[in-house]
Design a protein around this motif. Structure first.
Motif, PDB file in Angstrom:
ATOM      1  N   VAL A   9       6.798   1.152  -7.474  1.00 12.18           N
ATOM      2  CA  VAL A   9       5.457   0.592  -7.627  1.00 12.18           C
ATOM      3  C   VAL A   9       5.406  -0.693  -6.787  1.00 12.18           C
ATOM      4  O   VAL A   9       6.204  -1.604  -7.005  1.00 12.18           O
ATOM      5  CB  VAL A   9       5.135   0.288  -9.096  1.00 12.18           C
ATOM      6  CG1 VAL A   9       3.716  -0.237  -9.236  1.00 12.18           C
ATOM      7  CG2 VAL A   9       5.335   1.533  -9.947  1.00 12.18           C
ATOM      8  N   VAL A  44      -2.400  -1.751  -5.971  1.00  8.01           N
ATOM      9  CA  VAL A  44      -1.069  -1.343  -6.434  1.00  8.01           C
ATOM     10  C   VAL A  44      -0.911   0.153  -6.173  1.00  8.01           C
ATOM     11  O   VAL A  44      -1.779   0.957  -6.513  1.00  8.01           O
ATOM     12  CB  VAL A  44      -0.882  -1.649  -7.928  1.00  8.01           C
ATOM     13  CG1 VAL A  44       0.463  -1.153  -8.417  1.00  8.01           C
ATOM     14  CG2 VAL A  44      -1.021  -3.147  -8.187  1.00  8.01           C
ATOM     15  N   ARG A  45       0.212   0.518  -5.577  1.00  9.84           N
ATOM     16  CA  ARG A  45       0.437   1.914  -5.219  1.00  9.84           C
ATOM     17  C   ARG A  45       1.815   2.382  -5.674  1.00  9.84           C
ATOM     18  O   ARG A  45       2.716   1.572  -5.900  1.00  9.84           O
ATOM     19  CB  ARG A  45       0.306   2.097  -3.697  1.00  9.84           C
ATOM     20  CG  ARG A  45      -1.144   2.178  -3.240  1.00  9.84           C
ATOM     21  CD  ARG A  45      -1.231   2.259  -1.742  1.00  9.84           C
ATOM     22  NE  ARG A  45      -0.956   0.957  -1.136  1.00  9.84           N
ATOM     23  CZ  ARG A  45      -0.947   0.748   0.170  1.00  9.84           C
ATOM     24  NH1 ARG A  45      -1.166   1.749   0.993  1.00  9.84           N
ATOM     25  NH2 ARG A  45      -0.712  -0.462   0.646  1.00  9.84           N
ATOM     26  N   ASN A  46       1.950   3.699  -5.774  1.00 12.53           N
ATOM     27  CA  ASN A  46       3.227   4.326  -6.135  1.00 12.53           C
ATOM     28  C   ASN A  46       3.784   5.072  -4.933  1.00 12.53           C
ATOM     29  O   ASN A  46       3.034   5.644  -4.129  1.00 12.53           O
ATOM     30  CB  ASN A  46       3.048   5.335  -7.277  1.00 12.53           C
ATOM     31  CG  ASN A  46       2.685   4.659  -8.577  1.00 12.53           C
ATOM     32  OD1 ASN A  46       3.129   3.558  -8.868  1.00 12.53           O
ATOM     33  ND2 ASN A  46       1.868   5.324  -9.375  1.00 12.53           N
TER      34      ASN A  46
END
Length: 280
Positions: free
Chosen positions: A118, A93-95
């Motif tokens: 997100v 999971v990345r922003n």
């Protein structure tokens, strides 16, 4: 492109087979069986080319002579199809924090707006083969979707009707999330959340809009004060008449209501005038 599972076996079994073949190859050269040794060495090298290590929350899209044959998602040591190449894709999971964009709202007012997205990759095949660079694709489409959503709402509503960017942040975030999901589905990306991180009037109109907001607040407060003053005046007259303290004709009622309204609504404190009667 649709992600599918690639063929694989336990990598430790593959390493064991490779070591066995290496031993047999060496033994063949010792016996001077050159042709057999070369064949075994070639088979060993080909088999060893299929050993891969997959980290947690990582996928490898396997390509065999230009054809996509599947992806490996399970972490560990694996033996996949030899002579194949693979593309590593992160499933974490990345922003993504967008830059502060300057756009016009639906009323044409210039505003500054930014968002955080997100996301994570859910289809490695789409992320690798359907777009050139899925991270750059997420960045560009996020800013495009933010501009599109921002131009569909006013920054603020002064009549308390309809949605606005400032007053309905949750609804705006939900619409932005849906807009992004539609745009990023082609890249195999799932949008988990999208939120506004910055929202303000542009510098050139910020002071004027602040004065407008202050004037609206003052008018709303004045309206409440007037409603309260009318109710208090009515209650005072009714109480006086009910208790029989004083008889008020219509003219005196008007004067009393006027005095009460002035005392309550005035910005300054009321100055009472005391009637002491005549000296003569």
């Amino acid at each position: 492109m649709v992600e599918q599972k690639a063929w694989k076996i336990n990598g430790f079994i593959g390493i064991l087979v490779v070591f066995v073949l290496i031993g047999v190859t060496i033994y063949s050269f010792v016996l001077e069986q050159i042709v057999l040794g070369v064949i075994l060495a070639t088979i060993t090298a080909i088999l060893a080319s299929g050993i891969r290590v997959v980290q947690p929350n990582e996928a490898r899209a396997v390509i065999f002579f230009g054809n996509y044959i599947g992806s490996v998602r399970e972490s560990g040591l694996w033996l996949i199809v030899p002579l194949s190449i693979d593309r590593k894709i992160s499933l974490r999971v990345r922003n993504f924090n967008s830059k502060t964009l300057k756009v016009n709202d639906i009323d044409g007012n210039p505003i500054e707006i930014a968002t955080v997205v997100v996301f994570r990759v859910v289809d490695s095949a789409k992320a690798v083969f359907d777009v050139d660079d899925y991270e750059e694709f997420v960045e560009i489409q996020s800013e495009t979707a933010l501009r599109h959503v921002a131009t569909g709402y006013p920054y603020d509503t002064f009549d308390e009707e309809g949605y606005s960017l400032r007053g309905n942040s949750q609804e705006v975030a939900d619409e932005l999330c849906h807009e992004l999901q539609d745009r990023l589905a082609i890249a195999g990306v799932e949008v988990m959340e999208a939120r506004l991180t910055h929202l303000a009037y542009a510098t050139e109109i910020a002071s004027a809009m602040l004065q407008r907001q202050q004037a609206t607040a003052i008018l709303a407060a004045r309206q409440k004060i007037v409603e309260g003053a009318v109710g208090m005046s009515q209650m005072a007259i009714e109480q006086l008449q009910q208790d029989g303290i004083v008889e008020l004709d219509e003219e005196r009622k008007v004067a009393m209501i006027n005095n009460i309204m002035v005392a309550i609504i005035s910005d300054r404190g009321a100055q009472p005038i005391i009637n002491t009667g005549s000296l003569y």
